[in-house]
Design a protein around this motif. Structure first.
Motif, short mmCIF file in Angstrom:
data_model
loop_
_atom_site.label_atom_id
_atom_site.label_comp_id
_atom_site.label_asym_id
_atom_site.label_seq_id
_atom_site.Cartn_x
_atom_site.Cartn_y
_atom_site.Cartn_z
N LEU A 127 0.85 -1.18 0.00
CA LEU A 127 0.00 0.00 0.00
C LEU A 127 0.89 1.24 0.00
N LYS A 128 0.54 2.18 -0.87
CA LYS A 128 1.23 3.48 -0.88
C LYS A 128 0.14 4.54 -0.85
N ILE A 129 0.20 5.42 0.15
CA ILE A 129 -0.76 6.51 0.24
C ILE A 129 0.01 7.83 0.28
N THR A 130 -0.45 8.74 -0.57
CA THR A 130 0.21 10.04 -0.72
C THR A 130 -0.83 11.13 -0.65
N GLY A 131 -0.88 11.86 0.44
CA GLY A 131 -1.88 12.92 0.57
C GLY A 131 -3.28 12.39 0.37
N ASP A 143 2.21 -6.99 3.00
CA ASP A 143 3.63 -6.65 2.92
C ASP A 143 3.83 -5.27 3.54
N ASN A 144 4.31 -4.30 2.81
CA ASN A 144 4.66 -3.00 3.38
C ASN A 144 3.71 -1.88 2.95
N SER A 145 3.57 -0.90 3.84
CA SER A 145 2.81 0.32 3.56
C SER A 145 3.76 1.50 3.65
N THR A 146 3.67 2.39 2.65
CA THR A 146 4.50 3.59 2.62
C THR A 146 3.59 4.80 2.60
N THR A 164 6.25 2.49 6.72
CA THR A 164 7.26 3.54 6.57
C THR A 164 6.55 4.87 6.39
N LEU A 165 6.87 5.82 7.25
CA LEU A 165 6.40 7.20 7.08
C LEU A 165 7.57 8.02 6.57
N ASP A 166 7.47 8.50 5.34
CA ASP A 166 8.51 9.34 4.76
C ASP A 166 8.64 10.63 5.54
N ALA A 179 1.44 -2.75 13.12
CA ALA A 179 2.51 -2.89 12.13
C ALA A 179 3.57 -3.83 12.70
N GLY A 180 4.03 -4.78 11.86
CA GLY A 180 5.10 -5.68 12.29
C GLY A 180 6.36 -4.89 12.59
N THR A 181 6.71 -3.95 11.71
CA THR A 181 7.83 -3.05 11.91
C THR A 181 7.39 -1.66 11.47
N ALA A 182 8.06 -0.63 12.02
CA ALA A 182 7.73 0.74 11.62
C ALA A 182 9.01 1.55 11.50
N GLN A 183 9.07 2.36 10.43
CA GLN A 183 10.17 3.28 10.24
C GLN A 183 9.57 4.68 10.11
N LEU A 184 9.89 5.53 11.08
CA LEU A 184 9.34 6.88 11.11
C LEU A 184 10.50 7.85 10.86
N LEU A 185 10.48 8.52 9.71
CA LEU A 185 11.54 9.44 9.36
C LEU A 185 11.31 10.81 10.00
N THR A 186 12.25 11.70 9.87
CA THR A 186 12.23 13.02 10.51
C THR A 186 10.93 13.77 10.25
N GLY A 187 10.34 14.30 11.32
CA GLY A 187 9.17 15.15 11.20
C GLY A 187 7.87 14.44 10.97
N THR A 188 7.82 13.14 11.20
CA THR A 188 6.58 12.39 10.96
C THR A 188 5.65 12.50 12.16
N VAL A 189 4.35 12.32 11.87
CA VAL A 189 3.32 12.30 12.91
C VAL A 189 2.47 11.06 12.66
#
Length: 195
Positions: A127-131, A143-146, A164-166, A179-189
Motif C-alpha cells: 500500500l502506498k498513500i500520498t496525501g 507486505d509494506n505500507s508507505t 514507513t512514514l517518509d 505494524a510488524g515493523t515501523a520506520q518513522l523518518l524526521t518530522g513524521t506524525v
C-alpha cells in the motif's frame, strides 16, 4: 475511458453484454459473449463507470482511476485486481471486501463501499498513500505500507507487515493500527485512535 469534462456525473459509461442468447451455438459465434479477455491495463478519468459484464475491465487486473466512480453492478464484473492506482475515486462492489493481489496506491479522497452502502474490507499486497483519505471497514496489507504527505485512514483496523512514514508524513488512523515493523523518518506524525 476519459470523460470530456471534470464532471464525472455527466460522463457515464456502462460496460455490459452486447449479445445474449440461450442458444449455445449462438454464443460460440460471438466474441463479445461472456468474460472480457482484454489483456492490457485500464485507465478511467472523470467518469462514472458501471460494470455489468463479467471481468468488464479485462484480464490484466491493472486499474488506474482518477476522479472516478466505479460501480460493480454484476458480481464478478470487477474481476481479479492485481494493481490499482486511485486518485479521488469511489468504488462500489457487489461484495463485502476488495482484494488487490499486488500494489495499491491512493491519493486524494477514496472510498470503498458495498452496493448496500456499507464500507468494505480492503486487502492488498503493498500500500502506498500520498496525501490521501482512504475509507474502508478494515485495511490489511500483507507486505509494506508507505506513507507520504498528510493522510487519513478511516477503518476499524489497519494492519500492515511493515510501515514507513517518509519525512514530514502524517498518518491519522481512526481505528487500531498494527505494524510488524515501523520506520518513522524526521518530522513524521503517527496517530491511531482505536482500542
Amino acid at each position: 475511458y476519459v470523460g470530456d469534462s471534470d464532471n464525472k456525473a455527466e460522463n457515464v459509461v456502462t460496460i455490459k453484454q452486447l449479445f445474449e442468447s440461450n442458444q449455445e451455438s449462438d454464443k460460440k459465434k460471438d466474441r463479445l459473449d461472456l468474460a472480457n479477455d482484454y489483456k492490457g491495463a485500464t485507465t478511467v478519468t472523470n467518469v462514472t463507470l458501471y460494470l455489468e459484464r463479467e471481468t468488464s475491465l479485462g484480464a490484466s487486473g491493472i486499474l488506474t482511476a482518477d476522479n472516478a466512480n466505479i460501480v460493480e453492478v454484476k458480481d464478478g464484473a470487477l474481476g481479479t485486481l492485481n494493481k490499482i492506482d486511485f486518485t479521488n475515486t469511489a468504488l462500489t462492489t457487489t461484495g463485502t471486501s476488495l482484494k488487490v493481489a499486488g500494489d495499491a496506491t491512493f491519493a486524494g479522497e477514496n472510498t470503498l463501499r458495498s452496493d448496500s452502502g456499507e464500507t468494505i474490507a480492503f486487502e492488498a499486497g503493498t500500500l502506498k498513500i500520498t496525501g490521501a483519505d482512504l475509507t474502508a471497514s478494515s485495511v490489511n496489507v500483507t507486505d509494506n505500507s508507505t506513507v507520504s504527505g498528510k493522510n487519513t485512514v478511516t477503518a476499524n483496523t489497519f494492519t500492515t507487515q511493515g510501515l514507513t512514514l517518509d519525512a514530514s508524513a502524517t498518518l491519522d488512523a481512526s481505528g487500531s493500527l498494527t505494524a510488524g515493523t515501523a520506520q518513522l523518518l524526521t518530522g513524521t506524525v503517527l496517530s491511531a485512535k482505536g482500542d
